[in-house]
Design a protein around this motif. Structure first.
Motif, PDB file in Angstrom:
ATOM      1  N   PRO A 171       0.866  -1.188   0.000  1.00  0.00           N
ATOM      2  CA  PRO A 171       0.000   0.000   0.000  1.00  0.00           C
ATOM      3  C   PRO A 171       0.900   1.236   0.000  1.00  0.00           C
ATOM      4  CG  PRO A 171       0.026  -1.047   2.163  1.00  0.00           C
ATOM      5  CD  PRO A 171       0.830  -1.935   1.251  1.00  0.00           C
ATOM      6  N   ILE A 172       0.340   2.383  -0.392  1.00  0.00           N
ATOM      7  CA  ILE A 172       1.169   3.600  -0.454  1.00  0.00           C
ATOM      8  C   ILE A 172       1.672   3.925   0.961  1.00  0.00           C
ATOM      9  CG2 ILE A 172       1.204   6.055  -1.052  1.00  0.00           C
ATOM     10  CD1 ILE A 172      -0.998   5.576  -3.028  1.00  0.00           C
ATOM     11  N   PRO A 173       3.008   3.992   1.153  1.00  0.00           N
ATOM     12  CA  PRO A 173       3.536   4.310   2.493  1.00  0.00           C
ATOM     13  C   PRO A 173       3.035   5.672   2.959  1.00  0.00           C
ATOM     14  CG  PRO A 173       5.278   3.526   1.034  1.00  0.00           C
ATOM     15  CD  PRO A 173       4.067   3.753   0.176  1.00  0.00           C
ATOM     16  N   GLN A 174       2.765   5.771   4.252  1.00  0.00           N
ATOM     17  CA  GLN A 174       2.175   6.968   4.858  1.00  0.00           C
ATOM     18  C   GLN A 174       3.005   8.228   4.548  1.00  0.00           C
ATOM     19  OE1 GLN A 174      -0.820   7.070   6.077  1.00  0.00           O
ATOM     20  NE2 GLN A 174      -0.648   9.263   6.475  1.00  0.00           N
ATOM     21  N   THR A 175       4.328   8.065   4.476  1.00  0.00           N
ATOM     22  CA  THR A 175       5.191   9.231   4.230  1.00  0.00           C
ATOM     23  C   THR A 175       4.865   9.932   2.908  1.00  0.00           C
ATOM     24  OG1 THR A 175       6.795   7.664   3.335  1.00  0.00           O
ATOM     25  CG2 THR A 175       7.204   8.479   5.563  1.00  0.00           C
ATOM     26  N   TYR A 176       4.338   9.144   1.948  1.00  0.00           N
ATOM     27  CA  TYR A 176       3.995   9.745   0.654  1.00  0.00           C
ATOM     28  C   TYR A 176       2.663  10.491   0.699  1.00  0.00           C
ATOM     29  CZ  TYR A 176       7.788   7.043  -1.286  1.00  0.00           C
ATOM     30  OH  TYR A 176       9.014   6.541  -1.563  1.00  0.00           O
ATOM     31  N   LEU A 177       1.909  10.256   1.748  1.00  0.00           N
ATOM     32  CA  LEU A 177       0.587  10.849   1.833  1.00  0.00           C
ATOM     33  C   LEU A 177       0.579  12.128   2.659  1.00  0.00           C
ATOM     34  CD1 LEU A 177      -1.507   7.583   2.234  1.00  0.00           C
ATOM     35  CD2 LEU A 177      -0.969   8.837   0.159  1.00  0.00           C
ATOM     36  N   GLU A 178       1.711  12.427   3.295  1.00  0.00           N
ATOM     37  CA  GLU A 178       1.819  13.661   4.072  1.00  0.00           C
ATOM     38  C   GLU A 178       2.335  14.764   3.191  1.00  0.00           C
ATOM     39  OE1 GLU A 178       4.285  12.044   7.092  1.00  0.00           O
ATOM     40  OE2 GLU A 178       2.616  10.869   7.913  1.00  0.00           O
ATOM     41  N   SER A 179       1.693  15.906   3.266  1.00  0.00           N
ATOM     42  CA  SER A 179       2.088  17.031   2.399  1.00  0.00           C
ATOM     43  C   SER A 179       3.329  17.717   2.952  1.00  0.00           C
ATOM     44  CB  SER A 179       0.946  18.027   2.285  1.00  0.00           C
ATOM     45  OG  SER A 179      -0.105  17.440   1.559  1.00  0.00           O
TER      46      SER A 179
END
Lengths: 179, 179
Positions: A171-179
């Motif tokens: 799944p997309i790692p959380q770090t990529y979802l933080e702006s």
């Protein structure tokens, strides 16, 4: 007790029969719905469900460029035309050349052309330009999910990394979802 | 026989229970399918309705041809890409560069590009070829009306005449509808 046993047996038979009938009816219903959704519908005798794409006279659709002797000439011999009645391509087994259709969202179309990918319930609608295909036929309203608000910048490294991460089946790692 | 009677009774109870479960499952299944197909989705706060078209790096979309120094380079500087996460164009006032979206029917897209016509809730989805835009985004299922079955032939004169007739604001004359 023997009578009661037979009554019981009869009761079970009736119950079993009813069970089978009710299940069969339910399944038939479900199958009918599924079939109606998937199969090409034959509504009224004069309405047919088709899958329609756009095309132009250009090289991306016909392999011919301006200057080619057959550029802009349909299989029927008439010139391509976007007008009150436009030229369209179909499978002539289903819609012989000269068939006149009304296509919602496009208008009247007369079958004038064919195409190697235009088989069965596929039709191709003529447009003058690629832009018109995009704008007038290839538009969809969709509900997009915003996963991350951008910062105004995008780097090739970030794009490579997020693609690698997803490619690896994660799944997309959380770090990529933080702006 | 008493034992047998109770076994019978138990058997009926089990049968009845099974019947109810099977019918319930069938109905639930049918209802779930119907709901999924018909009901408008409850949008989460991070879901936005947009109008999406396709585009390529080519001249029809960008005005640039292969060989142009900026060919295939998005506004953000990264190269166009159709991948797990693809590059897309948006209005950066709504979706700043770097915004990550999930677009049903397309996949993940990151805002990397802009476009003169891409204003407000319009987005442009990158595809590698024009054909892919036509086939993968510009497809519609439509119900066409068959007004006249073709004879296998079509003449330029017939096409001109029917266009003139409709242009004049008349309904299609009956003679054009007879095969």
């Amino acid at each position: 007790m023997v009578t009661s046993f037979f009554v019981m047996k009869k009761g079970i038979t009736v119950l079993l029969l009813l069970t089978v009938i009710v299940i069969a009816l339910n399944i038939t219903d479900c199958l009918a719905t599924a079939t109606a959704a998937a199969a090409p519908k034959q509504e009224k005798t004069d309405t047919v469900e088709v899958i329609a794409t756009g095309y132009t006279a250009g090289v991306e659709s016909t392999g011919k460029r301006p200057g080619h002797p057959q550029y802009g000439i349909t299989f029927s011999g008439v010139k391509v035309r976007r007008d009150q009645v436009s030229t369209i391509a179909a499978d002539t087994k289903l819609f012989p050349i000269g068939t006149l259709l009304y296509i919602p969202g496009y208008g009247y179309g007369v079958v004038a052309d064919t195409g190697s990918a235009i088989k069965g319930n596929r039709i191709d609608l003529y447009f003058e330009t690629i832009k018109q295909v995009y704008e007038q036929w290839g538009k969809r309203t969709v509900h997009v999910e915003v996963l991350r608000k951008g910062t105004g910048k995008l780097s090739q490294a970030w794009l490579n990394k997020i693609n690698q991460a997803i490619e690896a089946g994660k799944p997309i790692p959380q770090t990529y979802l933080e702006s």
